[in-house]
Design an enzyme around this catalytic site. Structure first.
Site, mmCIF file in Angstrom:
data_model
loop_
_atom_site.group_PDB
_atom_site.id
_atom_site.type_symbol
_atom_site.label_atom_id
_atom_site.label_comp_id
_atom_site.label_asym_id
_atom_site.label_seq_id
_atom_site.Cartn_x
_atom_site.Cartn_y
_atom_site.Cartn_z
ATOM 1 N N GLY A 1 0.808 -1.216 0.000
ATOM 2 C CA GLY A 1 0.000 0.000 0.000
ATOM 3 C C GLY A 1 0.843 1.267 0.000
ATOM 4 N NE ARG B 1 -2.170 -4.443 -0.940
ATOM 5 C CZ ARG B 1 -1.622 -3.951 0.169
ATOM 6 N NH1 ARG B 1 -0.606 -4.553 0.731
ATOM 7 N NH2 ARG B 1 -2.097 -2.849 0.705
ATOM 8 C CG ASP C 1 2.609 -9.648 4.729
ATOM 9 O OD1 ASP C 1 2.985 -10.414 5.642
ATOM 10 O OD2 ASP C 1 1.426 -9.332 4.561
ATOM 11 C CE LYS D 1 4.392 -0.063 2.576
ATOM 12 N NZ LYS D 1 3.488 -0.800 1.671
ATOM 13 C CB THR D 2 2.943 -0.030 6.590
ATOM 14 O OG1 THR D 2 1.514 -0.105 6.696
ATOM 15 C CG2 THR D 2 3.537 -0.373 7.940
ATOM 16 C CG ASP E 1 -1.691 -0.531 8.166
ATOM 17 O OD1 ASP E 1 -2.224 0.460 7.629
ATOM 18 O OD2 ASP E 1 -1.935 -1.702 7.830
#
Ligand code: FBP
Length: 552
Positions: A81, A145, A176, A202-203, A205
């Site tokens: 993402g 992805r 992941d 990175k993320t 979240d």
């Protein structure tokens, strides 16, 4: 292409680097700690990562290092993402490479890991890269992805790397994708090549973090973007005094985003999935608690409010968690047959017949739309796509039904008009905040240094982030150090462990100490839009989460 005034100004912004990285490139020395261990399952991981397991932590400081000027050929991918700052990782990496040796080359592989498999890439030039400095988005090379999984895919990546004579591959991704980076680093070594692999955390979240990775990039900007919008809605709600706003916030699993936004905006209700799981709260209990707050506020004449719902909630409600785990396994093991079923009714019937009795009952009790969303395709890593599940609407419906019952019993005398919102994609590509612009540029530059010092299987790390950038410290953390074995697609796999909200951590405790007041009083806080220019206390502040974690 016409660009906005802000974009024009941001192209000129010079991101800050940790002090050790800002001088001459041959004056940045590397030092190493002791060998490391994985967080769990050491024996299995040692075996699976025979070549790359247990490396020491690397740190960069001032000191002579004459060997960093080698000509290098590096490939980079953006994986998963979008998160604000991805472009700056690439510019930091590019600037490091070119500063050390102007003949070095950086390739950007297109569309995520599949670009490496299919060998689709662009070569960066000054002119090209300058157009993306300090901008949001991943559109410079796109993302994807795809998981590098099969023997053929690993072999294809090796072929690409050999064909392009790459010294290293940089994977900008979440847990992941960085698990994939660790596997790729090991694979290259077992194939007898010295092609290096470096990851970058990175993320939005915020769940790729630990003692050494203090936050993943993008979390800061995404939370500030959502908090601005929640604050605006709070003010609207307090002006009109007629709506409850149920706001689902992105964050596939962990509730870090919901918690940070709650600390920023002080809503009436914020659900934290990790607490739901730990207290084993059922959906009915959650609904009861929300209805109770609505009724208490109504009793004071306040028929309005804000409720924050983490996107991943559904997976943390015990009965739903069991149901989803069963669904994941049965869909993984019957993928072909399930795909051949054309109608919702056939799919639901097949699934209900295979679930345990308890899960079949839970499944049957859910609205049709939610059942369809729960059976929808998993992502390539086997995750349910929770951003597509309308948890906020499910809760509005269930709370409304409960309030009707309470009204009939005389315990609710107000009105309940609720609006549903989902804040997710709008936070992933904002212009990175100064924090994220500086952090990502530093992470990219550090990735270059890890490559230049011959390291592989490392995650780029910049620490001491709650302080100003002149106190930041750069280094590298072995990827195997963050790994354990977990059940995926019905089998045990090595993975980087996700960092969930810690209920004994300072951010959650701070929230918990205020929430009862925030529930009944109207205590909304208005963070306003991200500021890029102005006094440091307005435009350079890290998240409250980071500050509280580092104060503890
Ligand atoms: P990453 O973990 O890859 O950074 O993605 C995070 C995320 O934004 C989640 O918050 C969200 O659930 C998911 O991506 C949405 O995925 P998609 O972009 O494929 O719809």
């Amino acid at each position: 292409m016409e660009i906005s005034a802000l974009q024009k100004a941001r192209l000129e912004y010079s991101p800050k680097l940790p002090p050790a990285l800002s001088g001459a490139i041959d004056a940045i020395a590397v030092s190493f700690g002791d060998p490391t261990e994985s967080i769990a399952n050491q024996a299995e991981l040692k075996q699976l990562f025979a070549k790359t397991y247990g490396k020491p932590i690397a740190a960069f400081g001032k000191g002579a290092n004459p060997n960093v000027g080698k000509e290098l050929r590096v490939g980079v991918i953006l994986s998963g993402g979008q998160a604000p700052g991805g472009h700056n990782v690439i510019t930091g990496l590019y600037d490091g490479l070119k500063k050390a040796n102007p003949n070095s080359v950086l390739f950007g592989f297109l569309g995520g890991p599949s670009g490496l498999i299919d060998d689709e890439a662009v070569e960066f030039t000054d002119e090209f890269i300058d157009r993306y400095r300090n901008t949001g988005g991943f559109d410079i090379i796109g993302s994807g992805r795809t998981k590098i999984e099969t023997d053929a895919q690993f072999a294809a990546v090796l072929e690409t790397a050999k064909k392009r004579k790459l010294n290293a591959v940089v994977v900008i991704g979440g847990d992941d994708s960085n698990t994939n980076a660790a596997l790729l680093a090991e694979y290259f070594q077992t194939q007898g090549t010295d092609i290096q692999v470096i990851g970058v955390p990175k993320t939005i979240d915020g769940d790729l973090k630990n003692e050494y990775i203090e936050t993943s990039f993008g979390f800061d900007t995404a939370c500030k973007t959502y908090s601005e919008l929640i604050g605006n809605i709070g003010r609207d709600a307090n002006s009109a005094k007629k709506y409850w706003h149920f706001i689902k916030l992105m964050g596939r699993s962990a509730s870090h985003i919901a918690l940070e936004c709650a600390l920023q905006t002080q809503p009436n209700i914020a659900i934290i999935s990790e607490e739901v799981e730990s207290k084993k709260k059922s959906l009915a209990q959650i609904v009861e608690e929300i209805a109770d707050v609505v009724a208490k506020r109504a009793a004071k004449g306040n028929n309005f409010g804000i409720a924050l719902i983490p996107e991943g909630l559904i997976e943390f409600v015990p009965e739903m968690k069991i149901l989803i785990a069963e669904l994941n396994d049965l869909l993984a093991h019957n993928a072909e047959y399930f795909a051949s079923l054309r109608t919702f009714d056939d799919q639901a019937e097949f699934v209900s017949g295979k679930l345990t009795d308890h899960s079949a009952k839970v499944f049957g009790s859910l609205p049709r739309g939610i059942r369809a969303q729960l059976m929808a395709d998993r992502d390539p890593h086997g995750n349910v796509q929770v951003s597509l599940i309308d948890t906020e609407k499910l809760l509005i419906e269930m709370v409304g039904e409960r309030l009707d019952q309470m009204k009939a019993a005389g315990s609710f005398k107000g009105s309940f008009k609720a609006l549903a919102h989902f804040f997710g994609y709008e936070g992933r590509c904002a212009f990175p905040s100064n924090f994220d612009a500086d952090y990502t540029y530093s992470l990219g530059f550090t990735a270059f240094l890890l490559i230049a010092n011959g390291l592989t299987g490392y995650l780029s790390s910049v620490r001491n982030l709650s302080k100003s950038a002149d106190q930041w410290v750069a280094g590298g953390i072995p990827l195997t150090m963050m790994m354990n074995m977990e059940q995926r697609h019905g089998a045990m796999k090595p993975v980087i462990r996700k960092a969930l909200v810690e209920l004994d951590g300072a951010p959650f405790k701070t929230f918990a100490s205020h929430r009862d007041t925030w529930a009944v009083e109207t205590s909304f806080r208005f963070p306003g839009a991200i500021q890029y220019y102005g006094p440091g206390e307005v435009c350079d502040q890290p998240t409250i989460t980071l500050v509280l974690e580092q104060q503890a």
